[in-house]
Write a protein that holds these residues in place. Structure first.
Motif, short mmCIF file in Angstrom:
data_model
loop_
_atom_site.label_atom_id
_atom_site.label_comp_id
_atom_site.label_asym_id
_atom_site.label_seq_id
_atom_site.Cartn_x
_atom_site.Cartn_y
_atom_site.Cartn_z
N ILE A 196 0.84 -1.20 0.00
CA ILE A 196 0.00 0.00 0.00
C ILE A 196 0.88 1.24 0.00
O ILE A 196 1.75 1.39 0.85
CB ILE A 196 -0.93 0.02 1.23
CG1 ILE A 196 -1.76 -1.27 1.28
CG2 ILE A 196 -1.85 1.24 1.17
CD1 ILE A 196 -2.67 -1.38 2.48
N LYS A 197 0.64 2.11 -0.97
CA LYS A 197 1.45 3.32 -1.10
C LYS A 197 0.55 4.54 -1.02
O LYS A 197 -0.24 4.79 -1.94
CB LYS A 197 2.16 3.27 -2.46
CG LYS A 197 3.46 4.02 -2.51
CD LYS A 197 4.13 3.84 -3.87
CE LYS A 197 4.03 5.12 -4.66
NZ LYS A 197 4.38 5.00 -6.07
N PRO A 198 0.62 5.29 0.10
CA PRO A 198 -0.23 6.47 0.22
C PRO A 198 0.09 7.50 -0.86
O PRO A 198 1.24 7.62 -1.30
CB PRO A 198 0.11 7.02 1.60
CG PRO A 198 0.71 5.87 2.34
CD PRO A 198 1.42 5.06 1.32
N ILE A 199 -0.93 8.23 -1.29
CA ILE A 199 -0.76 9.28 -2.29
C ILE A 199 -1.06 10.61 -1.60
O ILE A 199 -2.10 10.74 -0.94
CB ILE A 199 -1.73 9.07 -3.48
CG1 ILE A 199 -1.46 7.71 -4.13
CG2 ILE A 199 -1.60 10.20 -4.48
CD1 ILE A 199 -2.55 7.28 -5.11
N VAL A 200 -0.17 11.56 -1.74
CA VAL A 200 -0.36 12.86 -1.10
C VAL A 200 -1.24 13.73 -2.00
O VAL A 200 -1.01 13.82 -3.21
CB VAL A 200 1.00 13.55 -0.84
CG1 VAL A 200 0.80 14.91 -0.21
CG2 VAL A 200 1.86 12.66 0.05
N ASP A 201 -2.27 14.33 -1.40
CA ASP A 201 -3.16 15.17 -2.21
C ASP A 201 -2.64 16.61 -2.27
O ASP A 201 -1.62 16.95 -1.68
CB ASP A 201 -4.60 15.10 -1.69
CG ASP A 201 -4.82 15.88 -0.39
OD1 ASP A 201 -4.00 16.75 -0.05
OD2 ASP A 201 -5.84 15.62 0.27
N LEU A 202 -3.37 17.46 -2.99
CA LEU A 202 -2.89 18.81 -3.24
C LEU A 202 -2.82 19.68 -1.99
O LEU A 202 -2.17 20.72 -2.00
CB LEU A 202 -3.71 19.47 -4.37
CG LEU A 202 -5.10 20.06 -4.10
CD1 LEU A 202 -5.72 20.48 -5.42
CD2 LEU A 202 -6.02 19.14 -3.37
N CYS A 203 -3.47 19.23 -0.91
CA CYS A 203 -3.38 19.98 0.36
C CYS A 203 -2.32 19.39 1.29
O CYS A 203 -2.17 19.84 2.42
CB CYS A 203 -4.73 19.99 1.07
SG CYS A 203 -5.93 21.03 0.26
N GLY A 204 -1.65 18.34 0.85
CA GLY A 204 -0.62 17.74 1.68
C GLY A 204 -1.10 16.59 2.54
O GLY A 204 -0.33 15.99 3.28
N ASP A 205 -2.38 16.27 2.46
CA ASP A 205 -2.91 15.12 3.21
C ASP A 205 -2.71 13.85 2.39
O ASP A 205 -2.73 13.89 1.16
CB ASP A 205 -4.42 15.28 3.46
CG ASP A 205 -4.74 16.42 4.41
OD1 ASP A 205 -3.84 16.80 5.19
OD2 ASP A 205 -5.87 16.92 4.38
N ALA A 206 -2.57 12.72 3.09
CA ALA A 206 -2.55 11.43 2.38
C ALA A 206 -3.81 10.69 2.80
O ALA A 206 -3.81 9.97 3.78
CB ALA A 206 -1.30 10.65 2.73
N HIS A 207 -4.90 10.91 2.09
CA HIS A 207 -6.15 10.23 2.47
C HIS A 207 -6.48 9.10 1.52
O HIS A 207 -7.36 8.31 1.77
CB HIS A 207 -7.31 11.22 2.54
CG HIS A 207 -7.55 11.94 1.25
ND1 HIS A 207 -8.26 11.38 0.24
CD2 HIS A 207 -7.15 13.16 0.82
CE1 HIS A 207 -8.30 12.23 -0.78
NE2 HIS A 207 -7.64 13.32 -0.45
#
Lengths: 343, 391
Positions: free
Chosen positions: B211-222
């Protein structure tokens, strides 16, 4: 709250009999035939739908008459049906009975005596006005004839010289709210008919070798139109939620805001999809869209009612917007969930 | 010949009231929210149902508020959909962190209840209700977004189970979940579309799962990307019937698209702006009118959502109506930050509250997600058009 389906069916059947598409056109376009329509409605007893049983009415709740008024908008039946039902409820609540059996227009006035609307109701739809000054209501005749209101409908004018036929007192009721609420229901009904006409048109009309409805841009525009139609109908029902002769101003605001904005979006989409035929006198679409635009400007626009609602939200300091909506707007706020469903 | 209009205004959204039992729950939930220490600043509460707090979810579970609509025999609350509406409404109204249990509570548990085996129900449902296990849903893949039927991840039969190969992407909170319910191909080819798809419940600690988290444009990894490299699944990982995955997935969509979470995603920001306006010595007419318009839309959409809840409670699956609510609701959720941004920027000399600006900034940047998650706006409009007889 749901309306007895048999009651609604018989009302709709009556409307279909007396306001067929040709009769709707005669009334809207030429101001003719109102008397026949009205005679049938009067004899039916439906105009006393919301008058309490102890005053010889049908005793329906306000929410239960919503489908009847939506049906009027769908069929171009006079908007004054709603005005008259409301006037009869208000009179009955004041212990009076309207001195005329015919159609009346609700006529809220400001301190200067001027109607609180940019447009007056069409003369063809009423012979009398119920005028409100503070808590005093008077029944006054409308003068014969009237000037074109710009939307092709001669506008009613109060007969200032004539003595009132009747006067009664009732505090706490605002005719501007009632006029806006019944207009919202008529508009929501007309909007649903415009959706239906447009849906039919894009299914039948062929261009580039296929129905217009085969194009994705058309599909999406119609989807948005359907969304607005549902939002408008939901809001219009909220407008008359509750009990008694006095409406809730925030519910009315919700109704008039959303029907007025939906009317704009739906008329724009419907005309875009119909093309040139839609702006002809001959084609029925204009009968609906012009009335929608007339009612947008009647009894307070989206901006007027939005400011009322926004100011009320600001004044309610404690609690969230969800709390505010539940307590002040939601039809269930008045404890309707305690009541059994009408059967 | 034109079919009868599918969206019949009087029937599809019949006026529906929340029953007294559901309203009774409201005061309990409000008391809990007032007493439980979950306080966080508005910009964090504005994460709405993306705010993750496992302890908070377990505290809800202790009160019996996870799996509220599941039968008591499986640890659920035995309540109706109206009660769940009230619970979710109160949680979202204040921006409580519900993400940990959200997917399991809303989708995975009902799916397992309806289509799972008795063993699966007995194993998973009580744990979901206690907040012990969290779920994610494996739908999108790198090459399958809105075109879900084109998924390539596949499971092939092995002696004592299945071998899973492929990957999922944009999977919400996969990296913080214990299980995934994934839609994968078990037979046929991509050309056969909806046929040959099945659902599996996958223990995410199984060897071969990465599982590889993806960081969103706000900096969260949801959300995350999840890889399956020859993952061995036991036979009992299959959920429901082999090949029935598409039908099973669609059966739950009305629940996913018509709830309060499609209306209230920006409500924390709206109320922060209300507080700000109320604290000013004077407000502009245009701002009061804007507030009124937003409140009116929220109020009407809430009624529509309750109406659809009534139909769900009656066992119906009003997919078109749910699509309609989701499009209208997410449009409102997206307009709230855009309009508040425009209103605050009207006067460059105005001193505003930094927390209001921070909250606005978050919602302004993340809100494109609102009309992507759970079925994109464009796909939903196509569904509505089909409901209107155009496709």
């Amino acid at each position: 709250m749901t309306t007895d389906p048999l009651f609604l069916d018989s009302f709709v059947r009556l409307l279909d009999d007396v306001v067929d598409p040709a009769a709707g056109r005669r009334l809207i376009q030429h101001g003719e035939g109102g008397a026949q329509i009205w005679r049938a409605l009067q004899e039916s007893g439906f105009l006393d739908a919301v008058v309490p049983e102890e005053h010889d009415g049908a005793g329906l709740s306000r929410e239960e008459i919503a489908p009847l008024l939506l049906a009027c908008g769908e069929r171009l039946a006079p908007a004054s049906v709603g005005h008259t039902m409301a006037a009869r409820l208000i009179a009955a609540t004041a212990g009076a009975r309207l001195a005329v059996d015919g159609p009346v227009a609700l006529w809220p006035v400001n301190a200067a005596g001027r109607l609180r609307s940019q447009l007056a109701p069409p003369r063809a739809e009423a012979d009398y006005a119920v005028v409100q000054r503070g808590s005093t209501f008077t029944l006054q005749p409308l003068v014969a004839g009237g000037d074109d209101d710009g939307f092709g409908r001669p506008a009613a004018t109060l007969d200032g010289a004539a003595a009132p036929l009747q006067q009664f007192e009732l505090p706490g009721v605002d005719l501007l709210e009632w006029a806006a609420a019944v207009s919202a229901l008529w508009m929501a009904g007309a909007i649903s008919r415009v959706l239906e006409m447009t849906q039919r048109y894009v299914t039948e009309r062929q261009q580039f070798g296929r129905p217009l409805g085969g194009f994705q841009v058309v599909q999406h525009l119609l989807a948005i139109t359907a969304e607005q139609a549902v939002l408008a109908a939901t809001a219009a029902r909220i407008g008359v939620a509750g009990e008694g002769a006095a409406l809730d101003p925030l519910r009315v605001a919700t109704a008039k805001i959303l029907t007025t904005s939906a009317a704009g979006e739906v008329a724009r989409a419907a005309h875009a999809l119909h093309g040139a035929i839609g702006i002809t006198e001959e084609f029925d679409l204009q009968l609906y869209t012009r009335q929608l635009k007339r009612l947008q400007l009647s009894y307070g626009s989206e901006a007027y009612w939005s400011e009322q609602l926004g100011a009320a939200r600001l004044a309610a300091r404690d609690g969230t917007s969800v709390d505010f909506i539940r307590a002040r707007i939601a039809p269930t706020a008045a404890g309707l969930e305690e009541r059994p469903l009408a059967s | 010949v034109l079919e009868a209009p599918l969206i019949s205004l009087s029937d599809a959204f019949r006026a529906t009231s929340l029953p007294p039992a559901a309203e009774h729950l409201r005061s309990d939930v409000r008391r809990f929210l007032a007493e439980y220490s979950w306080e966080r600043p508005p910009h964090a509460r504005a994460r709405s149902w993306a705010g993750f707090d496992a302890d908070f979810s377990r505290a809800l579970g202790e009160r019996g508020w996870l799996g509220l609509t599941l039968p008591k025999a499986y640890g659920g609350g035995g309540a109706d959909a109206f009660s769940r509406f009230v619970l979710v409404e109160e949680l979202l109204a204040v921006g409580a962190p519900v993400a940990a249990h959200w997917i399991g509570d809303r989708q995975s548990a009902p799916l397992l209840l309806h289509y799972g085996s008795e063993d699966q129900r007995r194993f998973f449902l009580p744990k979901i209700c206690r907040g012990e296990i969290f779920f994610c849903i494996g739908m999108s893949e790198p090459n399958s977004g809105s075109d879900l039927a084109s998924v390539r991840t596949h499971a092939v039969r092995d002696a004592d189970g299945w071998i899973l190969r492929g990957s999922k992407i944009w999977t919400t909170h996969a990296h913080r979940s214990h299980y995934m319910i994934a839609l994968v191909r078990t037979s046929g080819t991509q050309a056969e579309r909806q046929k040959g798809l099945s659902q599996f419940v996958i223990d995410l600690v199984t060897p071969g799962v990465t599982i590889k988290p993806i960081v969103d444009l706000c900096g969260d990894a949801h959300f995350s990307e999840v890889f399956f490299d020859d993952v061995r699944l036991p036979a009992e990982a299959l959920v429901g019937a082999e090949g029935a995955g598409w039908t099973q997935v669609n059966a739950e969509l009305a629940f996913e698209r018509s709830g309060p979470e499609r209306i209230y995603s920006s409500i924390v920001l709206l109320d922060l702006w209300v507080d700000y306006l109320a604290g000013q010595s004077e407000t502009r007419r245009s701002h009061r009118a804007l507030l009124g318009r937003l409140v009116a839309r929220t109020a009407a959409l809430r009624e529509m959502s309750i109406a659809v809840t009534g139909r769900l409670a009656a066992g119906e699956s009003p997919l078109i109506e749910a699509a309609l609510i989701k499009d209208l609701g997410t449009s409102l959720e997206q307009e709230i930050p855009a309009e508040i941004s425009a209103a605050l920027g009207e006067d460059p000399d105005l001193a505003t509250d930094p927390e209001l600006i921070r909250t606005l900034a978050y919602v302004q940047q993340i809100n494109p997600a609102y009309s992507l998650r759970g079925g994109t706006r464009e796909i939903l409009r196509g569904m509505i058009a089909r409901g209107l007889g155009l496709r």
